[in-house]
Design a protein around this motif. Structure first.
Motif, PDB file in Angstrom:
ATOM      1  N   ASP A   1     -10.827  -2.085  -8.903  1.00 59.65           N
ATOM      2  CA  ASP A   1     -10.412  -0.897  -9.639  1.00 59.65           C
ATOM      3  C   ASP A   1      -8.899  -0.677  -9.602  1.00 59.65           C
ATOM      4  O   ASP A   1      -8.392   0.286 -10.186  1.00 59.65           O
ATOM      5  CB  ASP A   1     -11.119   0.350  -9.096  1.00 59.65           C
ATOM      6  CG  ASP A   1     -10.816   0.600  -7.616  1.00 59.65           C
ATOM      7  OD1 ASP A   1     -10.318  -0.324  -6.939  1.00 59.65           O
ATOM      8  OD2 ASP A   1     -11.072   1.720  -7.146  1.00 59.65           O
ATOM      9  N   VAL A   2      -8.164  -1.559  -8.934  1.00 61.37           N
ATOM     10  CA  VAL A   2      -6.702  -1.433  -8.862  1.00 61.37           C
ATOM     11  C   VAL A   2      -6.083  -2.143 -10.058  1.00 61.37           C
ATOM     12  O   VAL A   2      -6.409  -3.295 -10.351  1.00 61.37           O
ATOM     13  CB  VAL A   2      -6.161  -2.027  -7.550  1.00 61.37           C
ATOM     14  CG1 VAL A   2      -4.638  -2.055  -7.543  1.00 61.37           C
ATOM     15  CG2 VAL A   2      -6.677  -1.221  -6.355  1.00 61.37           C
ATOM     16  N   VAL A   3      -5.178  -1.464 -10.756  1.00 64.16           N
ATOM     17  CA  VAL A   3      -4.497  -2.049 -11.912  1.00 64.16           C
ATOM     18  C   VAL A   3      -3.021  -2.243 -11.575  1.00 64.16           C
ATOM     19  O   VAL A   3      -2.470  -1.548 -10.718  1.00 64.16           O
ATOM     20  CB  VAL A   3      -4.647  -1.150 -13.155  1.00 64.16           C
ATOM     21  CG1 VAL A   3      -6.120  -1.015 -13.533  1.00 64.16           C
ATOM     22  CG2 VAL A   3      -4.034   0.233 -12.920  1.00 64.16           C
ATOM     23  N   PRO A   4      -2.349  -3.188 -12.250  1.00 67.74           N
ATOM     24  CA  PRO A   4      -0.926  -3.399 -11.979  1.00 67.74           C
ATOM     25  C   PRO A   4      -0.105  -2.150 -12.285  1.00 67.74           C
ATOM     26  O   PRO A   4      -0.338  -1.469 -13.292  1.00 67.74           O
ATOM     27  CB  PRO A   4      -0.561  -4.540 -12.938  1.00 67.74           C
ATOM     28  CG  PRO A   4      -1.847  -5.222 -13.249  1.00 67.74           C
ATOM     29  CD  PRO A   4      -2.882  -4.147 -13.232  1.00 67.74           C
TER      30      PRO A   4
ATOM     31  N   VAL B   1       0.844  -1.194   0.000  1.00 67.40           N
ATOM     32  CA  VAL B   1       0.000   0.000   0.000  1.00 67.40           C
ATOM     33  C   VAL B   1       0.881   1.246   0.000  1.00 67.40           C
ATOM     34  O   VAL B   1       1.875   1.309   0.731  1.00 67.40           O
ATOM     35  CB  VAL B   1      -0.923   0.027   1.240  1.00 67.40           C
ATOM     36  CG1 VAL B   1      -1.940   1.167   1.135  1.00 67.40           C
ATOM     37  CG2 VAL B   1      -1.634  -1.308   1.424  1.00 67.40           C
ATOM     38  N   LEU B   2       0.510   2.224  -0.821  1.00 69.25           N
ATOM     39  CA  LEU B   2       1.241   3.486  -0.895  1.00 69.25           C
ATOM     40  C   LEU B   2       0.452   4.572  -0.166  1.00 69.25           C
ATOM     41  O   LEU B   2      -0.735   4.783  -0.454  1.00 69.25           O
ATOM     42  CB  LEU B   2       1.457   3.885  -2.352  1.00 69.25           C
ATOM     43  CG  LEU B   2       2.252   5.173  -2.594  1.00 69.25           C
ATOM     44  CD1 LEU B   2       3.711   4.997  -2.175  1.00 69.25           C
ATOM     45  CD2 LEU B   2       2.169   5.588  -4.058  1.00 69.25           C
ATOM     46  N   TYR B   3       1.126   5.254   0.760  1.00 67.12           N
ATOM     47  CA  TYR B   3       0.524   6.361   1.508  1.00 67.12           C
ATOM     48  C   TYR B   3       1.195   7.657   1.063  1.00 67.12           C
ATOM     49  O   TYR B   3       2.409   7.825   1.210  1.00 67.12           O
ATOM     50  CB  TYR B   3       0.712   6.159   3.007  1.00 67.12           C
ATOM     51  CG  TYR B   3       0.003   4.927   3.539  1.00 67.12           C
ATOM     52  CD1 TYR B   3      -1.284   4.996   4.042  1.00 67.12           C
ATOM     53  CD2 TYR B   3       0.634   3.677   3.517  1.00 67.12           C
ATOM     54  CE1 TYR B   3      -1.938   3.865   4.513  1.00 67.12           C
ATOM     55  CE2 TYR B   3      -0.008   2.536   3.987  1.00 67.12           C
ATOM     56  CZ  TYR B   3      -1.297   2.638   4.484  1.00 67.12           C
ATOM     57  OH  TYR B   3      -1.937   1.516   4.950  1.00 67.12           O
ATOM     58  N   THR B   4       0.405   8.569   0.516  1.00 68.87           N
ATOM     59  CA  THR B   4       0.927   9.840   0.023  1.00 68.87           C
ATOM     60  C   THR B   4       0.311  10.974   0.827  1.00 68.87           C
ATOM     61  O   THR B   4      -0.918  11.116   0.884  1.00 68.87           O
ATOM     62  CB  THR B   4       0.600  10.034  -1.468  1.00 68.87           C
ATOM     63  OG1 THR B   4       1.143   8.946  -2.209  1.00 68.87           O
ATOM     64  CG2 THR B   4       1.189  11.337  -1.984  1.00 68.87           C
TER      65      THR B   4
ATOM     66  N   ILE C   1      -7.199  -7.868  -3.916  1.00 70.03           N
ATOM     67  CA  ILE C   1      -6.950  -6.644  -4.678  1.00 70.03           C
ATOM     68  C   ILE C   1      -8.285  -6.084  -5.156  1.00 70.03           C
ATOM     69  O   ILE C   1      -9.030  -6.765  -5.865  1.00 70.03           O
ATOM     70  CB  ILE C   1      -6.047  -6.926  -5.895  1.00 70.03           C
ATOM     71  CG1 ILE C   1      -4.736  -7.591  -5.460  1.00 70.03           C
ATOM     72  CG2 ILE C   1      -5.765  -5.634  -6.659  1.00 70.03           C
ATOM     73  CD1 ILE C   1      -3.873  -8.055  -6.619  1.00 70.03           C
ATOM     74  N   PRO C   2      -8.626  -4.854  -4.799  1.00 73.81           N
ATOM     75  CA  PRO C   2      -9.891  -4.261  -5.263  1.00 73.81           C
ATOM     76  C   PRO C   2      -9.977  -4.264  -6.791  1.00 73.81           C
ATOM     77  O   PRO C   2      -8.958  -4.180  -7.491  1.00 73.81           O
ATOM     78  CB  PRO C   2      -9.832  -2.835  -4.709  1.00 73.81           C
ATOM     79  CG  PRO C   2      -8.928  -2.924  -3.513  1.00 73.81           C
ATOM     80  CD  PRO C   2      -7.904  -3.959  -3.868  1.00 73.81           C
TER      81      PRO C   2
ATOM     82  N   PHE D   1      -4.029   1.332  -2.746  1.00 77.53           N
ATOM     83  CA  PHE D   1      -3.764  -0.109  -2.669  1.00 77.53           C
ATOM     84  C   PHE D   1      -2.994  -0.520  -3.926  1.00 77.53           C
ATOM     85  O   PHE D   1      -3.453  -0.298  -5.037  1.00 77.53           O
ATOM     86  CB  PHE D   1      -5.094  -0.861  -2.581  1.00 77.53           C
ATOM     87  CG  PHE D   1      -4.975  -2.253  -2.035  1.00 77.53           C
ATOM     88  CD1 PHE D   1      -4.425  -3.272  -2.801  1.00 77.53           C
ATOM     89  CD2 PHE D   1      -5.428  -2.561  -0.770  1.00 77.53           C
ATOM     90  CE1 PHE D   1      -4.317  -4.556  -2.312  1.00 77.53           C
ATOM     91  CE2 PHE D   1      -5.335  -3.840  -0.267  1.00 77.53           C
ATOM     92  CZ  PHE D   1      -4.779  -4.836  -1.032  1.00 77.53           C
ATOM     93  N   ILE D   2      -1.818  -1.115  -3.754  1.00 68.78           N
ATOM     94  CA  ILE D   2      -0.965  -1.450  -4.902  1.00 68.78           C
ATOM     95  C   ILE D   2      -1.159  -2.895  -5.349  1.00 68.78           C
ATOM     96  O   ILE D   2      -1.388  -3.172  -6.523  1.00 68.78           O
ATOM     97  CB  ILE D   2       0.523  -1.195  -4.576  1.00 68.78           C
ATOM     98  CG1 ILE D   2       0.729   0.262  -4.156  1.00 68.78           C
ATOM     99  CG2 ILE D   2       1.397  -1.549  -5.769  1.00 68.78           C
ATOM    100  CD1 ILE D   2       0.331   1.281  -5.194  1.00 68.78           C
TER     101      ILE D   2
END
Length: 487
Positions: free
Chosen positions: A477-480, A187-190, A474-475, A291-292
Motif C-alpha cells: 500500500d506504499v506509493v512512491p 521511514v517517516l515518524y510524525t 516495501i508494503p 514507511f517511505i
C-alpha cells in the motif's frame, strides 16, 4: 556490423547523447518528478525506432523502451534524478549555485542516462543491421536518490522476463562495480501533540518536538547495540515551527536504516519503532509511522561482471586535452585534503582487490588528477562492500545483474557535492559516458550472440540465491513519494 563499427556508431551519436545528458543536467529534477527528463529520453528512443511503454510500475516517470523480439532479453538501466540543494554552475572550480537551494545532479545521473541510452541505441543498431534475434530494453528508472524507484518497479514485476540486466555509474575510476551494498529502509515518524502557551500554560501542552528529540536520543543509544556494519541516519523534517513560546504540536523525523541484509534492517526497524512509541508515551503524544521506501542488498554476479570487464578492457581509454587536465587540477584543489587522493578513491574497492593491487594502481595514478587505467577484476575473487545503498539491489534479486563505473570526475571528488555537479556537464564527463556506453553495448552483444553466456550467468544467480526468493520490503500500500512531500 561488427563491434568496432558499433563503437564508431556510438561516436557518431555522441552529439545526441551529450545533448541528452546536458539537458537532463539543466532540468535537475528530483525523485519521481523527473517529467521533462523522462519525456526527453522517451523522445530519443522513439526517434530511434524503440517502442516505448510509459508509465510502468505504477510510477509516472518510469518507462521502458524496447527493440527487437525473442530471446535473449537484455535490460539496460538508466537513472536521471537529481539531488536537492546542490545547484551549481557547470565547469566551475568555484562554488557558484545557479539557484539558491536549487537542485543539482550531484550523483551524475544525467551522464548515467546518456550512457545507458547510448548503449541501447548501439545494440539496437547492431541487431537491426545484422538481422539478429533478441531484445534490448532500456528501463527508465526514476527516484534512485531517496526513493528506491527500482524497488517499486521490482515490486510490480517490471523486471520479470529479463535474461540479464546491465548498468553503470559515473565515478572517478574505470572499474567493474562488483560491490555489495547495504539494504535499507526509509521511514517517516510524525508526532502529534497539543499546542499551548509555553510560558503561561506549559502544563496544558504536549510537545511533539520533545518526542522527536527523545526518539533521536534513544536511537543514538541503540547504535551501541546493533551490528557494526549497520547505519542509522536521521533528519528532522519538521521541528514544529519558529515560535519557541508555543509548545510544538507537530514534529517529524525521517530515518534511514541500513544493514548488510534486509532481515537485519527489519530487526533494527522494529527496535526503532519501539523507541518512537516509547518517546510518544513519555511525552503524551501520538506517533504515526509511514514507511517511505526500501531497497535490498545487491546479489553479485561475477560471471556477468567478467563479461563487462572483458568489454571494458577492449576500449581505448579517453585521452585528455591540456584544458581538461588543467580543469581537473583546479577541481582537485577544492576537494578535501588528502595525502593520496588516488589511494582514497581506490580504497572503496578494498576486498575485491588486494592491498598490493590497490597500492600498485595508486602508484600508477600518483600525481594525476584523472584516472587513465582500468582497475583489475578477478572473476573468482571476493566482492568489496560499501556502506552506501543502491536500488539496483532489487533488480539483482530478480535477474543476473552487473555494473561498471567509468572515470567522469577528478580523483578525490566527493559524491553528492558541488564539485561533482560542476563536472557533470563537461567534456571529461562526456568522455566517461561514451566509454561506459561502449562497454555496456559490447557486453550486451556478447550475451545476445551467445545464449550460453546467459545460461552461465543464470546458473550463478540461482546458486547465490540458494533457494531464496525475492520479497520486496516495501508494503503493497506504499506509493512512491516525491522528496518535497517528505519535508
Amino acid at each position: 556490423m561488427d563491434k568496432q563499427q558499433m563503437y564508431e556508431y556510438l561516436e557518431e551519436k555522441k552529439p545526441v547523447l551529450t545533448n541528452l545528458s546536458d539537458r537532463i543536467w539543466e532540468y535537475a529534477e528530483t525523485a519521481f518528478e523527473e517529467f521533462q527528463s523522462a519525456a526527453l529520453i522517451q523522445d530519443v528512443l522513439r526517434n530511434h525506432d524503440f517502442t516505448v511503454e510509459a508509465p510502468i510500475g505504477k510510477i509516472k516517470t518510469a518507462f521502458c523502451g524496447t527493440y527487437g523480439s525473442g530471446r535473449p532479453v537484455i535490460g539496460i538501466l538508466a537513472e536521471f534524478d537529481a539531488l536537492n540543494g546542490l545547484s551549481q554552475k557547470a565547469h566551475s572550480a568555484v562554488q557558484q549555485p545557479l539557484v539558491h537551494s536549487g537542485n543539482g545532479h550531484g550523483c551524475g545521473h544525467n551522464l548515467f542516462a546518456g550512457g545507458s541510452v547510448g548503449a541501447a541505441l548501439a545494440v539496437k543498431e547492431y541487431l537491426e543491421t545484422n538481422h539478429l534475434p533478441g531484445t534490448i530494453k532500456l528501463f527508465g528508472c526514476p527516484g534512485e536518490e531517496g526513493g528506491s524507484g527500482k524497488a517499486f518497479m521490482a515490486r510490480e514485476g517490471v523486471f520479470q522476463g529479463l535474461d540479464a540486466a546491465l548498468a553503470w555509474h559515473p565515478m572517478e575510476v574505470n572499474a567493474i562495480f562488483d560491490i555489495e551494498f547495504l539494504a535499507n529502509y526509509q521511514v517517516l515518524y510524525t508526532f502529534k501533540g497539543k499546542a499551548a502557551h509555553a510560558a503561561a500554560a506549559p502544563h496544558l501542552g504536549r510537545s511533539a518536538l520533545d518526542a522527536v528529540e527523545l526518539m533521536d536520543v534513544g536511537a543514538n543509544y541503540l547504535r551501541e547495540h546493533i551490528i557494526s556494519d549497520a547505519r542509522i541516519h536521521y533528519a528532522i523534517t519538521n521541528s514544529g515551527g519558529y515560535s519557541p513560546n508555543v509548545v510544538q504540536s507537530s514534529a517529524s523525523v525521517l530515518y534511514l536504516i541500513r544493514a548488510p541484509k534486509t532481515f537485519q534492517v527489519e530487526e533494527i526497524y522494529q527496535r526503532i519503532n519501539q523507541i518512537a512509541q516509547g518517546a510518544a508515551m513519555m511525552t503524551g503524544t501520538d506517533v504515526q509511522i509511514d514507511f517511505i521506501k526500501a531497497c535490498a542488498e545487491v546479489v553479485p554476479n561475477r560471471f556477468l561482471s567478467n563479461i563487462l570487464y572483458e568489454n571494458l578492457k577492449q576500449q581505448k581509454l579517453p585521452e585528455y586535452t591540456p584544458e581538461e587536465l588543467s580543469f581537473a587540477q583546479e577541481i582537485a584543489k577544492t576537494t578535501p585534503p588528502s595525502e593520496d587522493r588516488a589511494l582514497d578513491s581506490l580504497n572503496r574497492f578494498r576486498g575485491s582487490l588486494s592491498d598490493e593491487e590497490i597500492h600498485r594502481c595508486a602508484g600508477q595514478l600518483h600525481g594525476k588528477d584523472l584516472c587513465d587505467i582500468i582497475l583489475p577484476f578477478h572473476k573468482e575473487g571476493q566482492c568489496a562492500r560499501l556502506t552506501m545503498s543502491s536500488d539496483v539491489g532489487d533488480v539483482s534479486w530478480n535477474v543476473p545483474t552487473a555494473q561498471i563505473v567509468t572515470a567522469c570526475y577528478a580523483l578525490g571528488t566527493p559524491e553528492h557535492s558541488w564539485q561533482l555537479v560542476s563536472q557533470d556537464k563537461t567534456s571529461i564527463g562526456h568522455k566517461g559516458m561514451i566509454l561506459a556506453a561502449k562497454a555496456l553495448a559490447g557486453a550486451a552483444v556478447d550475451l545476445l550472440e551467445k545464449p550460453e553466456l546467459v545460461e552461465k550467468a543464470r546458473q550463478e544467480f540461482e546458486k547465490r540465491l540458494d533457494g531464496q526468493t525475492y520479497r520486496c520490503a516495501i508494503p503493497n500500500d506504499v506509493v512512491p513519494k516525491p522528496i518535497r512531500l517528505l519535508v
